[in-house]
Design an enzyme around this catalytic site. Sequence first.
Site, PDB file in Angstrom:
ATOM      1  CB  ILE A 145     -38.055  19.775  -2.288  1.00  0.00           C
ATOM      2  CG1 ILE A 145     -37.417  18.966  -3.097  1.00  0.00           C
ATOM      3  CG2 ILE A 145     -39.546  19.591  -2.151  1.00  0.00           C
ATOM      4  CD1 ILE A 145     -37.764  18.900  -4.667  1.00  0.00           C
ATOM      5  CB  ILE A 146     -38.283  22.458   2.008  1.00  0.00           C
ATOM      6  CG1 ILE A 146     -37.413  21.521   2.373  1.00  0.00           C
ATOM      7  CG2 ILE A 146     -39.659  21.580   1.457  1.00  0.00           C
ATOM      8  CD1 ILE A 146     -37.841  20.659   3.616  1.00  0.00           C
ATOM      9  CD  GLU A 150     -27.433  20.116  -0.212  1.00  0.00           C
ATOM     10  OE1 GLU A 150     -27.259  20.731  -0.823  1.00  0.00           O
ATOM     11  OE2 GLU A 150     -26.945  19.327   0.781  1.00  0.00           O
ATOM     12  CG  HIS A 212     -33.645  13.758   2.553  1.00  0.00           C
ATOM     13  ND1 HIS A 212     -33.085  13.950   3.412  1.00  0.00           N
ATOM     14  CD2 HIS A 212     -32.779  12.748   1.617  1.00  0.00           C
ATOM     15  CE1 HIS A 212     -31.832  13.363   3.574  1.00  0.00           C
ATOM     16  NE2 HIS A 212     -31.713  12.462   2.678  1.00  0.00           N
ATOM     17  CD  GLU A 243     -31.333  10.844   6.217  1.00  0.00           C
ATOM     18  OE1 GLU A 243     -30.940  12.265   6.648  1.00  0.00           O
ATOM     19  OE2 GLU A 243     -30.826  10.146   5.451  1.00  0.00           O
ATOM     20  CB  VAL A 271     -32.507  12.840  -8.472  1.00  0.00           C
ATOM     21  CG1 VAL A 271     -32.181  13.960  -9.226  1.00  0.00           C
ATOM     22  CG2 VAL A 271     -31.953  12.467  -7.170  1.00  0.00           C
TER      23      VAL A 271
END
Length: 330
Positions: A145-146, A150, A212, A243, A271
């Site tokens: 996403i950003i 990850e 997230h 988080e 997801v």
Amino acid sequence: MKSLKKLAVTSMACAALLGFAATSHAAYQLSDEVKDATPALLQASQIGVKTNVNKDLANLPDKDAILVLSFGTTFQDSRAKTIEATVDAIKAAHPGVKVVTAFTSHIIIDRIKANEGLDIPTPEKALEQLKAEGYTRIAMTSLDIIPGMEYTYKDAVYNLHKNDFKKMTFGTPLMYWQGQEGQDDDITATMQALSTQFPKMGKKDAVLIMAHGTPHPANAYYAVMQDRLNELGLSNALIFSVEGWPHLDTVIPQLKAKGIKNVTLMPLMMVAGDHANNDMAGDEPDSFKSILEQEGFKVDAYIHGLGENAAVQKLFVEKADQAWEALQAK
């Protein structure tokens, strides 16, 4: 910055020095006034879609593949509706091209193997297999996403393995460019796509979008998302994170100040996995749904990953297209 300018065409000078080229949305180029750029400075100027050409493998025939990288999920139903559906859309946009999926979560890979008997490779193993099958040019694309932790892992994979192939490209995540210096505004495009799944809202209704969160500096993207939502007239849609920052307790006072009574929770995640089903919408007293109900709000939960959203899928296909176009560029 005066030392950087938009790269609109392939830079042959930089390609000769660094082995990379770029498309109109790929990167930036050092100013022509820089005459003695070191390899480190040249590498630092690679922003956006990255391209590496290994001249030592120039005589190998072109055999191209697309590698789609995702964190993954053990939630089979959501995986099929999000990751697999998005990969299918990428395949449909590139008929006849080999498309491989790899997950970055080793824990998820192990659990899927144990529970489902499926062998999903890590990015490293996927590249090893592609090389063994004779593929010489790889376009890597991300379902992140950003550009957070990850995405940084995937970028490390690119840097460690780029010279294993004749040519390799690596695309950007869903939200990367912010409209600076004539580039695309990925944030606005994504917020517009996200808004297609919003319920109809009155003055006392709000959507809480659960991201997230990350210790990575890319957590700052959430503030830009909120800014774009406000610009789009969607000020009753508020970002918070599991988080990172902002937290749920950051936005609850804003809801009360606006006189909000009804809240719809939805995840800003590829997801609908553990965070969406449990942290967001679970029945435990510490779930976000329960906390909001304890604060007096009526709460509904939209438990669908971004990958189910057709408008978001289209954006991911465009990101894959950019990596592919950079692979095909001469």
